[in-house]
Motif scaffolding. Structure first.
Motif, PDB file in Angstrom:
ATOM      1  N   MET A 150      -0.632   6.895 -12.658  1.00  0.00           N
ATOM      2  CA  MET A 150      -0.195   5.507 -12.582  1.00  0.00           C
ATOM      3  C   MET A 150      -1.351   4.534 -12.811  1.00  0.00           C
ATOM      4  SD  MET A 150       2.813   5.476  -9.729  1.00  0.00           S
ATOM      5  CE  MET A 150       3.496   3.986 -10.454  1.00  0.00           C
ATOM      6  N   CYS A 151      -2.557   4.955 -12.486  1.00  0.00           N
ATOM      7  CA  CYS A 151      -3.733   4.139 -12.804  1.00  0.00           C
ATOM      8  C   CYS A 151      -3.914   4.079 -14.317  1.00  0.00           C
ATOM      9  CB  CYS A 151      -4.970   4.715 -12.133  1.00  0.00           C
ATOM     10  SG  CYS A 151      -6.478   3.735 -12.342  1.00  0.00           S
ATOM     11  N   ASP A 152      -3.776   5.218 -14.988  1.00  0.00           N
ATOM     12  CA  ASP A 152      -3.895   5.261 -16.443  1.00  0.00           C
ATOM     13  C   ASP A 152      -2.831   4.396 -17.114  1.00  0.00           C
ATOM     14  OD1 ASP A 152      -6.029   6.981 -16.226  1.00  0.00           O
ATOM     15  OD2 ASP A 152      -4.876   8.804 -16.663  1.00  0.00           O
ATOM     16  N   GLU A 153      -1.682   4.283 -16.467  1.00  0.00           N
ATOM     17  CA  GLU A 153      -0.589   3.480 -17.016  1.00  0.00           C
ATOM     18  C   GLU A 153      -0.762   1.993 -16.741  1.00  0.00           C
ATOM     19  OE1 GLU A 153       2.775   5.272 -15.139  1.00  0.00           O
ATOM     20  OE2 GLU A 153       2.757   7.055 -16.431  1.00  0.00           O
ATOM     21  N   GLY A 154      -1.807   1.643 -15.976  1.00  0.00           N
ATOM     22  CA  GLY A 154      -2.068   0.236 -15.686  1.00  0.00           C
ATOM     23  C   GLY A 154      -1.226  -0.353 -14.571  1.00  0.00           C
ATOM     24  N   ALA A 155      -0.642   0.510 -13.727  1.00  0.00           N
ATOM     25  CA  ALA A 155       0.260   0.026 -12.680  1.00  0.00           C
ATOM     26  C   ALA A 155      -0.443  -0.277 -11.361  1.00  0.00           C
ATOM     27  CB  ALA A 155       1.355   1.064 -12.430  1.00  0.00           C
ATOM     28  N   LEU A 156      -1.714   0.136 -11.235  1.00  0.00           N
ATOM     29  CA  LEU A 156      -2.402   0.027  -9.947  1.00  0.00           C
ATOM     30  C   LEU A 156      -3.650  -0.845 -10.048  1.00  0.00           C
ATOM     31  CD1 LEU A 156      -2.267   3.815  -8.925  1.00  0.00           C
ATOM     32  CD2 LEU A 156      -0.608   2.021  -8.368  1.00  0.00           C
ATOM     33  N   VAL A 157      -4.036  -1.392  -8.916  1.00  0.00           N
ATOM     34  CA  VAL A 157      -5.249  -2.201  -8.816  1.00  0.00           C
ATOM     35  C   VAL A 157      -6.470  -1.286  -8.804  1.00  0.00           C
ATOM     36  CG1 VAL A 157      -6.545  -3.776  -7.299  1.00  0.00           C
ATOM     37  CG2 VAL A 157      -4.063  -4.047  -7.564  1.00  0.00           C
ATOM     38  N   GLU A 158      -7.483  -1.612  -9.585  1.00  0.00           N
ATOM     39  CA  GLU A 158      -8.725  -0.846  -9.548  1.00  0.00           C
ATOM     40  C   GLU A 158      -9.508  -1.196  -8.285  1.00  0.00           C
ATOM     41  OE1 GLU A 158     -11.124  -0.850 -13.009  1.00  0.00           O
ATOM     42  OE2 GLU A 158      -9.463  -0.360 -14.371  1.00  0.00           O
ATOM     43  N   ILE A 159     -10.187  -0.198  -7.732  1.00  0.00           N
ATOM     44  CA  ILE A 159     -10.904  -0.373  -6.461  1.00  0.00           C
ATOM     45  C   ILE A 159     -12.374  -0.031  -6.667  1.00  0.00           C
ATOM     46  CG2 ILE A 159     -11.087   0.399  -4.064  1.00  0.00           C
ATOM     47  CD1 ILE A 159      -8.051   1.113  -4.276  1.00  0.00           C
TER      48      ILE A 159
ATOM     49  N   PHE B 121      -4.611   6.248  -0.793  1.00  0.00           N
ATOM     50  CA  PHE B 121      -4.022   4.918  -0.728  1.00  0.00           C
ATOM     51  C   PHE B 121      -4.204   4.212  -2.064  1.00  0.00           C
ATOM     52  CE2 PHE B 121      -4.792   4.854   4.065  1.00  0.00           C
ATOM     53  CZ  PHE B 121      -3.448   5.000   4.363  1.00  0.00           C
ATOM     54  N   VAL B 122      -3.132   3.595  -2.545  1.00  0.00           N
ATOM     55  CA  VAL B 122      -3.190   2.786  -3.762  1.00  0.00           C
ATOM     56  C   VAL B 122      -2.491   1.457  -3.503  1.00  0.00           C
ATOM     57  CG1 VAL B 122      -3.221   4.811  -5.270  1.00  0.00           C
ATOM     58  CG2 VAL B 122      -1.031   3.720  -4.721  1.00  0.00           C
ATOM     59  N   ILE B 123      -2.855   0.461  -4.306  1.00  0.00           N
ATOM     60  CA  ILE B 123      -2.232  -0.860  -4.243  1.00  0.00           C
ATOM     61  C   ILE B 123      -1.657  -1.168  -5.618  1.00  0.00           C
ATOM     62  CG2 ILE B 123      -2.602  -3.329  -3.866  1.00  0.00           C
ATOM     63  CD1 ILE B 123      -5.013  -2.540  -2.091  1.00  0.00           C
ATOM     64  N   PRO B 124      -0.351  -1.372  -5.718  1.00  0.00           N
ATOM     65  CA  PRO B 124       0.226  -1.675  -7.036  1.00  0.00           C
ATOM     66  C   PRO B 124      -0.119  -3.101  -7.469  1.00  0.00           C
ATOM     67  CG  PRO B 124       1.916  -1.808  -5.333  1.00  0.00           C
ATOM     68  CD  PRO B 124       0.668  -1.302  -4.659  1.00  0.00           C
ATOM     69  N   LYS B 125      -0.250  -3.265  -8.774  1.00  0.00           N
ATOM     70  CA  LYS B 125      -0.355  -4.620  -9.284  1.00  0.00           C
ATOM     71  C   LYS B 125       0.941  -5.363  -8.949  1.00  0.00           C
ATOM     72  CE  LYS B 125      -3.612  -3.654 -13.017  1.00  0.00           C
ATOM     73  NZ  LYS B 125      -3.841  -3.606 -14.485  1.00  0.00           N
ATOM     74  N   ASP B 126       0.852  -6.637  -8.664  1.00  0.00           N
ATOM     75  CA  ASP B 126       2.005  -7.452  -8.258  1.00  0.00           C
ATOM     76  C   ASP B 126       2.465  -7.132  -6.839  1.00  0.00           C
ATOM     77  OD1 ASP B 126       2.067  -8.676 -10.811  1.00  0.00           O
ATOM     78  OD2 ASP B 126       3.270  -7.023 -11.582  1.00  0.00           O
TER      79      ASP B 126
ATOM     80  N   VAL C 148       0.862  -1.180   0.000  1.00  0.00           N
ATOM     81  CA  VAL C 148       0.000   0.000   0.000  1.00  0.00           C
ATOM     82  C   VAL C 148       0.898   1.228   0.000  1.00  0.00           C
ATOM     83  CG1 VAL C 148      -1.796   1.288   1.224  1.00  0.00           C
ATOM     84  CG2 VAL C 148      -1.792  -1.217   1.298  1.00  0.00           C
ATOM     85  N   PHE C 149       0.599   2.163  -0.901  1.00  0.00           N
ATOM     86  CA  PHE C 149       1.376   3.393  -0.981  1.00  0.00           C
ATOM     87  C   PHE C 149       0.450   4.574  -0.754  1.00  0.00           C
ATOM     88  CE2 PHE C 149       3.993   0.363  -3.100  1.00  0.00           C
ATOM     89  CZ  PHE C 149       5.313   0.806  -3.034  1.00  0.00           C
ATOM     90  N   ASP C 150       0.924   5.552   0.007  1.00  0.00           N
ATOM     91  CA  ASP C 150       0.186   6.776   0.287  1.00  0.00           C
ATOM     92  C   ASP C 150       0.748   7.854  -0.630  1.00  0.00           C
ATOM     93  OD1 ASP C 150      -0.462   9.349   1.476  1.00  0.00           O
ATOM     94  OD2 ASP C 150      -1.068   8.280   3.270  1.00  0.00           O
ATOM     95  N   ILE C 151      -0.013   8.213  -1.699  1.00  0.00           N
ATOM     96  CA  ILE C 151       0.524   9.115  -2.706  1.00  0.00           C
ATOM     97  C   ILE C 151      -0.465  10.238  -3.016  1.00  0.00           C
ATOM     98  CG2 ILE C 151       1.937   7.302  -3.707  1.00  0.00           C
ATOM     99  CD1 ILE C 151      -0.039   7.105  -6.017  1.00  0.00           C
ATOM    100  N   GLU C 152      -0.018  11.228  -3.768  1.00  0.00           N
ATOM    101  CA  GLU C 152      -0.863  12.356  -4.138  1.00  0.00           C
ATOM    102  C   GLU C 152      -1.780  11.978  -5.306  1.00  0.00           C
ATOM    103  OE1 GLU C 152       1.572  15.817  -4.731  1.00  0.00           O
ATOM    104  OE2 GLU C 152       2.569  15.577  -2.790  1.00  0.00           O
ATOM    105  N   VAL C 153      -2.815  12.783  -5.485  1.00  0.00           N
ATOM    106  CA  VAL C 153      -3.875  12.444  -6.437  1.00  0.00           C
ATOM    107  C   VAL C 153      -3.356  12.362  -7.867  1.00  0.00           C
ATOM    108  CG1 VAL C 153      -6.192  13.013  -7.231  1.00  0.00           C
ATOM    109  CG2 VAL C 153      -5.490  13.661  -4.927  1.00  0.00           C
ATOM    110  N   SER C 154      -2.555  13.340  -8.284  1.00  0.00           N
ATOM    111  CA  SER C 154      -2.080  13.350  -9.671  1.00  0.00           C
ATOM    112  C   SER C 154      -1.248  12.114  -9.983  1.00  0.00           C
ATOM    113  CB  SER C 154      -1.273  14.627  -9.955  1.00  0.00           C
ATOM    114  OG  SER C 154      -0.200  14.772  -9.043  1.00  0.00           O
ATOM    115  N   ASP C 155      -0.437  11.667  -9.011  1.00  0.00           N
ATOM    116  CA  ASP C 155       0.341  10.444  -9.205  1.00  0.00           C
ATOM    117  C   ASP C 155      -0.571   9.229  -9.289  1.00  0.00           C
ATOM    118  OD1 ASP C 155       3.028  11.478  -9.204  1.00  0.00           O
ATOM    119  OD2 ASP C 155       2.823  11.834  -7.061  1.00  0.00           O
ATOM    120  N   ALA C 156      -1.617   9.205  -8.468  1.00  0.00           N
ATOM    121  CA  ALA C 156      -2.557   8.078  -8.487  1.00  0.00           C
ATOM    122  C   ALA C 156      -3.266   7.984  -9.833  1.00  0.00           C
ATOM    123  CB  ALA C 156      -3.569   8.217  -7.351  1.00  0.00           C
ATOM    124  N   ILE C 157      -3.702   9.116 -10.361  1.00  0.00           N
ATOM    125  CA  ILE C 157      -4.399   9.124 -11.649  1.00  0.00           C
ATOM    126  C   ILE C 157      -3.462   8.687 -12.770  1.00  0.00           C
ATOM    127  CG2 ILE C 157      -5.453  10.618 -13.381  1.00  0.00           C
ATOM    128  CD1 ILE C 157      -6.661  12.238 -11.097  1.00  0.00           C
TER     129      ILE C 157
END
Length: 358
Positions: free
Chosen positions: A88-97, A263-268, A77-86
């Motif tokens: 990295m999600c667009d890049e497919g690096a994070l788990v969808e919630i 909070f985000v969760i990376p794939k893998d 679990v990573f605690d990151i800012e909104v722009s980074d979350a958006i």
């Protein structure tokens, strides 16, 4: 009460099948990390038996990106800012919630309706609202004290070094506010060459008197050590220094920059099931309210607001110190994650070139 019992039962059941599991949480360190340990981690471990390992980073998005690029993800679990979350999600690096998987408010209100606007993204769940604000050492100014963003740039009336973060997001906007721009025109200005130049022209007026910082713990320390007389920094860090440590600091709320942490969760992720249980637990109504006992950041859920009370000292009301206090919102600039997802690279390049110039 019913929803709380269901959540607790689910967590206990999860713990029974999880065995001696652990979850690795990468956050920002300092007083903020302490608030998470007390409000989230200790009760989570008590209810589930899952160990929480906290890992501090100056900006958790940095190790997250590095781990993803190296195909060696060690954080859950990573605690990151909104722009980074958006991004990295667009890049497919994070788990969808799915918001439907998050715990409801105590009165049964669905999470999707309980979280403040913008607090739920496709791959991220917010925990706090926080502000970048100006603080000053009250012992350094006799007579009239500074009170505005413009005063931060007034070296003649308020002499001394200034502390600023070494990034464009929280410096360019402040320069524009100090130069007379209104909060609602900041992104239009930063989206134009003329507006960006206006910001750099204003920063030029204090450039030789700036001490640049990169970690959240630095601004209060710069003030305490007398290296600067004013600094911008995270409101919770200044609150901890003022109330927790008794430092002679005051906060200027004029032109605060408001943002969320998510909070985000990376794939893998090595422990994906434990990571999701931690995320759900840490962002429920009670846990977000409990965090405000330890640091002056606003909970991301509406149902948490009425549960926010005293600081851990038992005598300091937290509401007046929150960035979300109505009195502090009049000149606030809210983060625009879409703007920064699109413009961060180019503005960072220009900012770094400006720093390197004489």
């Amino acid at each position: 009460m019913k929803s709380i019992l269901i959540t607790t039962t689910a967590l206990v059941g999860f713990a029974a099948t999880a065995g001696a599991q652990e979850v690795n949480v990468v956050s920002w360190g300092g007083a903020y990390e302490k608030s998470q340990v007390e409000a989230y981690n200790k009760p989570f471990t008590e209810e589930t038996g899952i160990t929480v390992n906290m890992i501090a980073a100056d900006n958790p998005a940095t190790p997250l990106k590095a781990q993803v690029e190296a195909n060696n993800v060690t954080g859950d679990v990573f605690d990151i800012e909104v722009s980074d979350a958006i991004r990295m999600c667009d890049e497919g690096a994070l788990v969808e919630i799915d918001p439907a998987d998050l715990p409801a408010a105590p009165d049964g209100t669905a999470a999707a309706d309980d979280f403040i606007d913008g607090a739920l993204q496709d791959c991220a769940v917010a925990n706090i609202f926080w502000g970048t604000v100006i603080a000053y050492d009250t012992t350094k100014f006799e007579g009239q004290a500074p009170s505005t963003a413009a005063d931060f740039f007034d070296l003649e009336t308020y002499p001394g070094k200034r502390g600023l973060p070494k990034n464009p997001k929280r410096t360019l906007y402040l320069a524009l506010i100090a130069d007379g721009a209104s909060p609602d025109e900041i992104y239009d200005l930063l989206g134009s060459d003329e507006g960006v130049q206006r910001a750099f022209d204003k920063l030029d007026t204090i450039k030789s008197d700036v001490v640049w910082w990169e970690a959240g713990a630095q601004p209060p320390q710069l003030l305490a050590d007398g290296e600067v007389t004013m600094a911008t920094g995270y409101n919770g860090r200044f609150f901890d220094a003022m109330v927790g440590e008794g430092k002679p600091f005051e906060i200027i709320w004029d032109g605060q920059y408001m943002d969320m942490d998510m909070f985000v969760i990376p794939k893998d992720a090595p422990n994906p099931e434990a990571a999701m249980e931690y995320l759900k637990f840490a962002t429920d109504t009670q846990r977000l309210a409990d965090q405000a006992k330890y640091i002056a950041y606003g909970p991301a859920r509406q149902s948490s607001a009425s549960l926010v009370g005293m600081y851990q000292d038992g005598k300091t009301e937290m509401a007046p110190h929150m960035p979300t206090n109505p009195d502090h919102l009049e000149t606030a600039v809210m983060d625009d994650p879409e703007f920064w997802a699109d413009h961060d690279a180019e503005l960072s390049e220009r900012f770094n070139a400006w720093l390197a110039s004489s």
